[in-house]
Design an enzyme around this catalytic site. Sequence first.
Site, PDB file in Angstrom:
ATOM      1  N   GLU A 292      -5.412  -8.328  -1.107  1.00 53.47           N
ATOM      2  CA  GLU A 292      -6.066  -8.157   0.196  1.00 53.47           C
ATOM      3  C   GLU A 292      -7.529  -7.828  -0.043  1.00 53.47           C
ATOM      4  OE1 GLU A 292      -4.570  -5.457   3.186  1.00 53.47           O
ATOM      5  OE2 GLU A 292      -2.503  -5.849   2.587  1.00 53.47           O
TER       6      GLU A 292
ATOM      7  N   GLU B 109       0.839  -1.218   0.000  1.00 50.33           N
ATOM      8  CA  GLU B 109       0.000   0.000   0.000  1.00 50.33           C
ATOM      9  C   GLU B 109       0.862   1.251   0.000  1.00 50.33           C
ATOM     10  OE1 GLU B 109      -2.828  -0.359   3.253  1.00 50.33           O
ATOM     11  OE2 GLU B 109      -4.157  -1.547   2.007  1.00 50.33           O
TER      12      GLU B 109
HETATM   13  C1  BG6 Z   1      -4.248  -2.955   4.866  1.00 47.24           C
HETATM   14  C2  BG6 Z   1      -2.900  -3.415   5.317  1.00 47.24           C
HETATM   15  O1  BG6 Z   1      -4.233  -1.592   5.032  1.00 47.24           O
HETATM   16  O2  BG6 Z   1      -5.379  -3.362   5.550  1.00 47.24           O
HETATM   17  C3  BG6 Z   1      -2.905  -4.554   6.318  1.00 47.24           C
HETATM   18  O3  BG6 Z   1      -2.087  -3.720   4.233  1.00 47.24           O
HETATM   19  C4  BG6 Z   1      -4.070  -4.390   7.256  1.00 47.24           C
HETATM   20  O4  BG6 Z   1      -1.664  -4.609   6.941  1.00 47.24           O
HETATM   21  C5  BG6 Z   1      -5.360  -4.461   6.445  1.00 47.24           C
HETATM   22  O5  BG6 Z   1      -4.085  -5.292   8.296  1.00 47.24           O
HETATM   23  C6  BG6 Z   1      -6.618  -4.438   7.267  1.00 47.24           C
HETATM   24  O6  BG6 Z   1      -6.610  -3.357   8.143  1.00 47.24           O
HETATM   25  P1  BG6 Z   1      -6.815  -3.532   9.696  1.00 47.24           P
HETATM   26  O7  BG6 Z   1      -6.603  -2.208  10.249  1.00 47.24           O
HETATM   27  O8  BG6 Z   1      -8.198  -4.041   9.861  1.00 47.24           O
HETATM   28  O9  BG6 Z   1      -5.796  -4.510  10.150  1.00 47.24           O
END
Ligand code: BG6
Length: 474
Positions: free
Chosen positions: A368, A176
């Site tokens: 993701e 990101e």
């Molecule tokens: C993304 C990141 O921003 O979202 C991850 O690459 C992160 O590292 C994921 O865990 C989900 O966000 P969160 O805050 O729910 O863990």
Amino acid sequence: MSNKLKKQFPDDFLWGGALAANQIEGAAQEDGKGLTTADALPDGVFGDVSFIPRENYLKKEAIDFYHRYKEDIKLFGELGFNVLRISIAWARIFPNGDETEPNEKGLQYYDDLLDEMKKYNIEPLITLSHYEMPLTLAEKYGGWSNRKVIDFFEHYARVVFERYKNKVKYWITFNEINMILHAPFNGGGIQGKPEEIDKSVLYQSIHHQFVASSLAVKIGHKIMPEAKIGCMIAGTPVYPLTPKPADMIETMQKERETLFFADVHVRGKYPNYMKRYFKENDIHIEITDKDKGILENTVDFISFSYYMSSCATADAELHEQSKGNIMSIIKNPYLKESEWGWPVDPEGLRLILNQLYDRYQLPLFIVENGLGAKDELITDETGHPTVIDDYRINYLNDHLLQVKEAVADGVEVMGYTAWGPIDIVSNSTGEIRKRYGFIYVDRNDNCEGTFERYKKKSFNWYKDVIRTNGENLV
Ligand code: BG6
């Protein structure tokens, strides 16, 4: 005869999950590992930065993946994963970041992990820098604001490429990369709130990451001619709040805050619209001729995370906000939100896939996506602890259907890795009660628990999605 196209995922589609070292491994200072910027953010992205770590904090042991990886990889094998996205903790290899010799124990750990994945035919997809860098680089050098950090990163990348060249084909440079704008310490080891940091310093740091990323592509291709090396952005499609032309222009501007990062990686140079932005905001950065040459080493694919869409308006009045991932966004009145206030928008995923493919014609990888939710552990009729997480199944089902649509639209999608296939520590809030997994981990926010793993209902559901190559989605 119907003209309806049969919608299906490609036969060689990569199915799996995605993890980040600092959110799973624990063993924060074991086997020579140095502390990282992630250890300095025990309460997540918006907490205070503490260079001297607390006595106890969740990421210190996280889910103890460092010691339990064999058990976890076995479960991923059972799920049928053919890909697993992991990241290497830079500070396991170079504890302070500026050493010349790597830490052999750290290198050996990832060798063992990769060998374990191989046993189950799980292809690794490795992120070189997932929201962490050796803490010394932040303390002593000012993180990515310092040009020297490019050399340290290059050295680190070269070492891991040489070491794992026969084991890893897919690589991502920075996680990101666009989020450094909103969380500069999390993304770049730069202290201070984004609004307090001089914009020239921020964009100079971004430039250093671009150069480092392109250098990694360059040397990676040299060391591993078959490798595919991609960039990674937080993908957030933007909708105009109204059809007013001014809102549309604002939408374009907001989209460019993200697209800028892909533009440089894919086209190998800065887009013209940034020249105007730099001029009007009095931003001065050093871009040498050598840098320009390095940037020409462009990526093989674009990967991105997708959690939500956002809205844009030119109206200066305060509009209702939703919580975004790392940044807050203007609320879309048509969307429901998760327990953490993140808008849920499956169609946005089809949209961004098409948008990126129309713009770049490069293969795309969704690395993701998922729902962070509170889970309740119950005992099933056979006496086994489990979670009935239909909400997670529905969320993922709806998003995957949109991926299928995008594939039917003609978008080249390499694969899909669900975020946190096993419960992990949250990046933004540092909690573990926010769970994404198909596998429950017995740990709570007070750092208590047995670390036992339990399959949730979604475990068998995702296993079936993979087994049928997405044919079971409804
Ligand atoms: C993304 C990141 O921003 O979202 C991850 O690459 C992160 O590292 C994921 O865990 C989900 O966000 P969160 O805050 O729910 O863990």
